[in-house]
Scaffold this motif. Structure first.
Motif, PDB file in Angstrom:
ATOM      1  N   ASN A 168       0.810  -1.218   0.000  1.00 38.08           N
ATOM      2  CA  ASN A 168       0.000   0.000   0.000  1.00 38.08           C
ATOM      3  C   ASN A 168       0.844   1.268   0.000  1.00 38.08           C
ATOM      4  N   HIS A 169       2.157   1.118   0.070  1.00 39.92           N
ATOM      5  CA  HIS A 169       2.992   2.313   0.177  1.00 39.92           C
ATOM      6  C   HIS A 169       3.921   2.391  -1.027  1.00 39.92           C
ATOM      7  N   LEU A 170       3.577   3.279  -1.956  1.00 37.57           N
ATOM      8  CA  LEU A 170       4.471   3.523  -3.083  1.00 37.57           C
ATOM      9  C   LEU A 170       5.490   4.555  -2.609  1.00 37.57           C
ATOM     10  N   ALA A 171       6.649   4.051  -2.206  1.00 30.38           N
ATOM     11  CA  ALA A 171       7.606   4.967  -1.585  1.00 30.38           C
ATOM     12  C   ALA A 171       8.215   5.879  -2.627  1.00 30.38           C
ATOM     13  N   ASP A 172       8.617   5.305  -3.737  1.00 30.60           N
ATOM     14  CA  ASP A 172       9.402   6.104  -4.660  1.00 30.60           C
ATOM     15  C   ASP A 172       9.054   5.730  -6.083  1.00 30.60           C
ATOM     16  N   LEU A 173       8.872   6.734  -6.899  1.00 30.17           N
ATOM     17  CA  LEU A 173       8.591   6.507  -8.311  1.00 30.17           C
ATOM     18  C   LEU A 173       9.555   7.391  -9.073  1.00 30.17           C
ATOM     19  N   THR A 174      10.404   6.775  -9.872  1.00 30.95           N
ATOM     20  CA  THR A 174      11.344   7.608 -10.604  1.00 30.95           C
ATOM     21  C   THR A 174      11.703   6.945 -11.928  1.00 30.95           C
TER      22      THR A 174
ATOM     23  N   VAL B 141      10.964   3.119 -12.409  1.00 30.09           N
ATOM     24  CA  VAL B 141      11.176   2.273 -11.232  1.00 30.09           C
ATOM     25  C   VAL B 141      10.160   2.634 -10.157  1.00 30.09           C
TER      26      VAL B 141
ATOM     27  N   HIS C  73       9.286   1.750  -6.275  1.00 30.19           N
ATOM     28  CA  HIS C  73       9.676   1.062  -5.035  1.00 30.19           C
ATOM     29  C   HIS C  73       8.452   0.940  -4.147  1.00 30.19           C
TER      30      HIS C  73
ATOM     31  N   TYR D 211       6.325  -0.737  -0.856  1.00 31.03           N
ATOM     32  CA  TYR D 211       6.444  -1.324   0.470  1.00 31.03           C
ATOM     33  C   TYR D 211       5.061  -1.670   0.963  1.00 31.03           C
TER      34      TYR D 211
ATOM     35  N   ILE E  39       3.106  -1.647   4.340  1.00 27.46           N
ATOM     36  CA  ILE E  39       3.243  -1.188   5.725  1.00 27.46           C
ATOM     37  C   ILE E  39       2.791  -2.267   6.713  1.00 27.46           C
TER      38      ILE E  39
ATOM     39  N   PHE F  64      -1.790   6.514 -10.693  1.00 26.06           N
ATOM     40  CA  PHE F  64      -2.546   7.345  -9.754  1.00 26.06           C
ATOM     41  C   PHE F  64      -3.807   6.656  -9.223  1.00 26.06           C
TER      42      PHE F  64
ATOM     43  N   PRO G 125      -2.606   7.049  -4.944  1.00 27.34           N
ATOM     44  CA  PRO G 125      -2.734   8.490  -5.203  1.00 27.34           C
ATOM     45  C   PRO G 125      -1.416   9.249  -5.008  1.00 27.34           C
ATOM     46  N   THR G 126      -0.525   8.678  -4.236  1.00 27.66           N
ATOM     47  CA  THR G 126       0.745   9.372  -4.012  1.00 27.66           C
ATOM     48  C   THR G 126       1.546   9.527  -5.299  1.00 27.66           C
TER      49      THR G 126
ATOM     50  N   GLN H 202       4.631  12.556  -7.866  1.00 27.13           N
ATOM     51  CA  GLN H 202       5.852  11.875  -8.297  1.00 27.13           C
ATOM     52  C   GLN H 202       5.852  11.702  -9.815  1.00 27.13           C
TER      53      GLN H 202
END
Lengths: 345, 366, 157
Positions: free
Chosen positions: C53-59, C73, C75, C77, C79, C102, C106-107, C111
């Motif tokens: 449920n946690h999209l930490a990083d989108l790059t 990419v 990343h 996680y 939780i 999205f 939504p996060t 990003q």
């Protein structure tokens, strides 16, 4: 010392009539002299007051405050005044020029007008109006106009928000302010300032009217736009609210007017609730200065301690709490007077 | 109710309460916020692009300048990421010093949060009290590296210098004063009726929204989600310390405020333990003179910074400069919920919301 | 939902997606390499079934010189379960387009805007795909390798 100022005034009138002037003209000249004296007192007092507030706030905030210019930084305000006077006078191009330029003048004129009725010592009212208190309240509430003019004339959304806030706030707090003073008027039976002072020769009204005093104090803080009710200025939210577009001396006039109002309201508070100029040993005019300054320090303390209240909380506090309480106070006072009269006082 | 025209008002980029260059375009109806549009990027320095033309070592000062209010934490995140790539083991003493410096940074950042929240609410005295206490931490930083705010004290494999002798007594002295500090904050701020009315039930962020929007750090924990990377994914030697993770209930501004206040206390606990256990020995591992991670290696390493999950994603092409370096900035992502929590509030609430989300724009804009 | 074995998860995913998914591991992460077209489906499975449920990083990383493509990419996680996984996908440099995640996380909003702004990758169905860090009228995408530190020579728009 006691009658120094009164005697000087009498001597002036006597000298003028001695020169062959009609008594009416002599009184008029005296009035002009008194006005000039008031303005000088106001300005001198405010230089001291601004320095004092900085020192007090520095003390509260664990810092030094002004300490470079003169002993204890006392000349800091003068330096600031010179700086403000010599600053470029900027009138933004999109403003409503007439309103923008007159607003500070209106504000300062209104504030100085308040001093007319304040008894600054035994027999030291400029005009002892029979509606003195009423005059004070009505003139005091006019300063809303100046703030609204500044807010509207600046043609800036932040300024307009500040101006509108000041209108809403002052109208709301006008009512508890007047109501809380009514209790005193009911006991005295007069709106004349000298009568109110005379009525307190035995006991101060702060003892007889504690609820009125507290409601008056809160509403006066709101009327003065002092923290925690400094909504029209609200630096952190509205940048500087109604004063955002003002610079140099125009801005300084607002600043000056706020302090003038502050002193006037504190002096009125001393007059109405703390026995006015009455006090032992010292001359009467010194007593009112001492009392006013003590009250001013309470204002400082409150401003520098509390966070700013939210606008809607502020309004509901007035309408839902202060007005009912001050009305209840009037009822209580009326009932008390009735009971005491029947008991034969 | 009186119907009035909606109007847009620009809060920032130059405004007393936007903590740097934040620009919020508020759509207002009277004093009520209808919508808020957040514009960031006013402090954009292209840190990620710069990284591609600097060697790994040269980038350390840039990392410090991301979150300049807690500069040891982003530096720690960066050096740990590169150490992970190079498979370097940091000496024990250096690990402990990293914890100490990192947690002091966290305390400094949270104290500044309390102070800036106070001044945003109009309580200027709270601000000066907080600045006074933060100065003491900056004094500690000055002792170690000579720099007060942006100390690039960490190196790959450890530190540039050992702690000076006077550091440990001074640090203990600061920790001893934390309870007294709290007493003052409680009297002046958290116990104040007006402050509570301004913060309670304002800017409520539900746990679900917080997770969906990728909110991390104290803001997430204020919404009641128990997720602290120091516990969930202990990096460095965080698994050796006993500390609690303070949680909020409602996720309103008051919870975000209280969670940070309590985190100061917990950080103090961690530092006390670290000072007690601090071993003697080397402070820097042997590392190659030129840092060259192997080709094709990529790492995403994240730490619990003062603002939330701070991640570094580094891709190496075998050269002495990173092929790609991406910073997952917590302030950037936390700001995303500002419109969500501000809608329907008052103008004065959005100021409090910005303050309690605690963004640092140097990190958000990079 | 959160009680599952990571190895089982990978097997299930492999069965479900077949050849469209390449799974490999390194020292730190498990990577799921997929096509841009299958990204959204994979994302939904990962979030709904396995609790990421946690999209930490989108790059994104620019591999135009070596592969002629961008690598995106994600990343991820979880939780509740405290697990991690990485999704990777590649879009060709001549047509950098991919579905927005999205609707799943939504996060991804800001990003993806950041990647669009700095790398020039278009995210389809993004609610508000405008520049975020650079000015709105800016030309070029600074994080691409052909954008030199000297300035705007050879800018591709």
């Amino acid at each position: 010392m006691e009658h120094f100022f009164v005697n000087t005034a009498h001597a002036l009138v006597a000298w003028l009539t001695g020169l062959g002037l009609a008594p009416g003209w002599a009184d008029l000249i005296l009035l002009v002299v008194q006005w000039i004296a008031v303005i000088i007192i106001v300005i001198l007092n405010i230089t001291v007051l601004i320095w004092l507030e900085r020192k007090v706030s520095g003390f509260i905030q664990q810092r030094l405050g002004p300490n470079r210019l003169g002993p204890f930084g006392m000349f800091q305000t003068i330096a600031d005044a010179i700086k403000l006077l010599t600053k470029e006078d900027i009138v933004p191009s999109q403003t409503d020029r007439m309103i923008f330029k007159t607003a500070p003048m209106v504000f300062i004129i209104i504030s100085v007008m308040l001093y007319v009725v304040i008894p600054m010592g035994d027999g030291m009212e400029i005009v002892d109006l029979n509606v003195g208190l009423f005059y004070f309240i009505s003139i005091g509430s006019l300063s809303t106009i100046a703030l609204l003019m500044a807010g509207w004339g600046s043609n800036n959304k932040w300024s307009l928000l500040g101006g509108m806030r000041s209108v809403a706030q002052m109208i709301s707090y006008e009512i508890p302010l007047a109501f809380s003073l009514l209790g005193v008027v009911m006991i005295t039976g007069s709106l004349r300032m000298s009568d109110i002072v005379a009525a307190q020769s035995n006991i101060w009204f702060v003892v007889l009217q504690p609820i009125a005093f507290i409601t008056y104090f809160i509403s006066a803080t709101a009327e003065l736009n002092r923290g925690p009710f400094d909504m029209p200025e609200a630096e952190q939210e509205l940048t500087s609210g109604a004063y955002t577009e003002y610079t140099g001396m125009r801005w300084a006039l607002f600043f000056l007017a706020e302090y003038t109002n502050l002193v006037a309201v504190s002096a009125l508070m001393a007059t109405v609730f703390f026995g006015g100029w009455q006090g032992p040993w010292l001359p009467s005019w010194l007593w009112i200065i001492i009392k006013t300054y003590l009250i001013l320090n309470v204002f400082f303390l409150i401003k520098w301690t509390f966070p700013r209240i939210r606008m809607d909380h502020l309004m509901s506090f007035s309408w839902k709490f202060l007005i009912p309480v001050s009305l209840a106070n009037i009822l209580l006072t009326g009932a008390g007077i009735e009971v005491l009269m029947r008991m034969g006082w | 109710m009186l119907q009035t025209d909606q109007y847009n008002i620009n809060i920032g980029p130059i405004h007393p309460s936007t903590h740097g260059g934040l620009h919020v375009e508020a759509v207002m109806d009277g004093e009520t916020i209808v919508d808020a549009i957040v514009h960031v990027g006013y402090v954009h320095r292209a840190v990620e692009k710069i990284a591609e033309s600097r060697t790994y070592t040269q980038f350390i000062p840039y990392a410090s300048r991301l979150d300049y209010l807690a500069s040891h934490l982003p530096t720690m995140g960066y050096v740990q990421t590169v150490e992970k790539m190079l498979d370097i083991h940091v000496p024990e003493r250096a690990e402990y010093i990293r914890i100490i410096m990192g947690e002091f940074s966290r305390i400094a950042s949270h104290i500044l949060f309390v102070g800036s929240l106070a001044i945003d609410l109009g309580a200027t005295t709270g601000f000066t009290y907080c600045m006074r206490d933060r100065e003491k931490i900056l004094d500690l930083f000055e002792m170690t590296s000579g720099q007060r705010m942006i100390a690039s004290y960490m190196r790959f494999g450890g530190f540039a210098e050992d702690l000076p002798e006077e550091f440990i007594p001074a640090a203990r002295n600061f920790l001893k004063n934390i309870p007294q500090m709290f007493d003052e904050y409680n009297h002046l701020l958290s116990g104040n009726e007006i402050l509570q009315a301004r913060l309670k039930n304002i800017g409520v962020l539900s746990a679900e929204d917080a997770i969906n929007y990728g909110i991390t750090g104290p803001n997430l924990r204020a919404s009641g989600v128990d997720y602290d990377l120091r516990k969930a994914e202990p990096y460095g030697i965080y698994d050796r310390f006993a500390f609690d993770v303070p949680l909020g209930e409602k996720g309103d501004n008051y919870d975000r405020f209280m969670v940070r206040l309590q985190e100061i206390e917990q950080s103090g606990r961690i530092i006390t333990q670290a000072l007690d256990q601090l071993p003697e020995g080397e402070i820097r591992a042997k590392i190659p003179r030129i840092v060259k991670p192997e080709k094709g290696l990529e790492v995403y390493h994240r730490i619990e910074s003062a603002k939330g999950e701070l991640g570094y994603y580094i891709v190496s092409d075998g050269g002495e400069k990173p092929y790609r370096l991406h910073v997952r900035a917590p302030s950037f992502i936390n700001l995303m919920v500002l419109p969500l929590i501000s809608r329907g509030g008052k103008l004065q609430d959005i100021i409090a919301n910005i303050a309690t989300l605690d963004p640092v724009l140097g990190e958000a804009d990079r | 939902m959160s009680e599952y074995d990571p190895q089982d998860m990978l097997q299930e995913l492999q069965q479900q997606m077949g050849e469209k998914l390449v799974i490999y591991q390194d020292r730190f992460f498990t990577f799921l390499h997929t096509n841009p077209g299958d990204l959204l489906a994979l994302s939904r499975i990962l979030r709904d079934k396995y609790g990421f449920n946690h999209l930490a990083d989108l790059t994104a990383v620019d591999y135009i010189d070596s592969h002629g493509s961008f690598e995106i990419v994600y990343h991820l996680y979880s939780i509740p379960a405290n697990r991690k996984i990485v999704i990777k996908t590649r879009v060709p440099a001549n047509k950098p387009e991919i579905d927005s995640v999205f609707p799943v996380w939504p996060t991804a909003d800001w990003q993806e805007r950041e990647v669009y702004d700095l790398m020039g990758i278009t995210f389809k169905n993004h609610p508000n795909l405008v520049r975020i860090l650079m000015p709105d009228d800016y030309v070029g995408h600074p994080l691409r390798k052909d954008f030199t530190m000297r300035g705007r020579e050879n800018v591709t728009n």
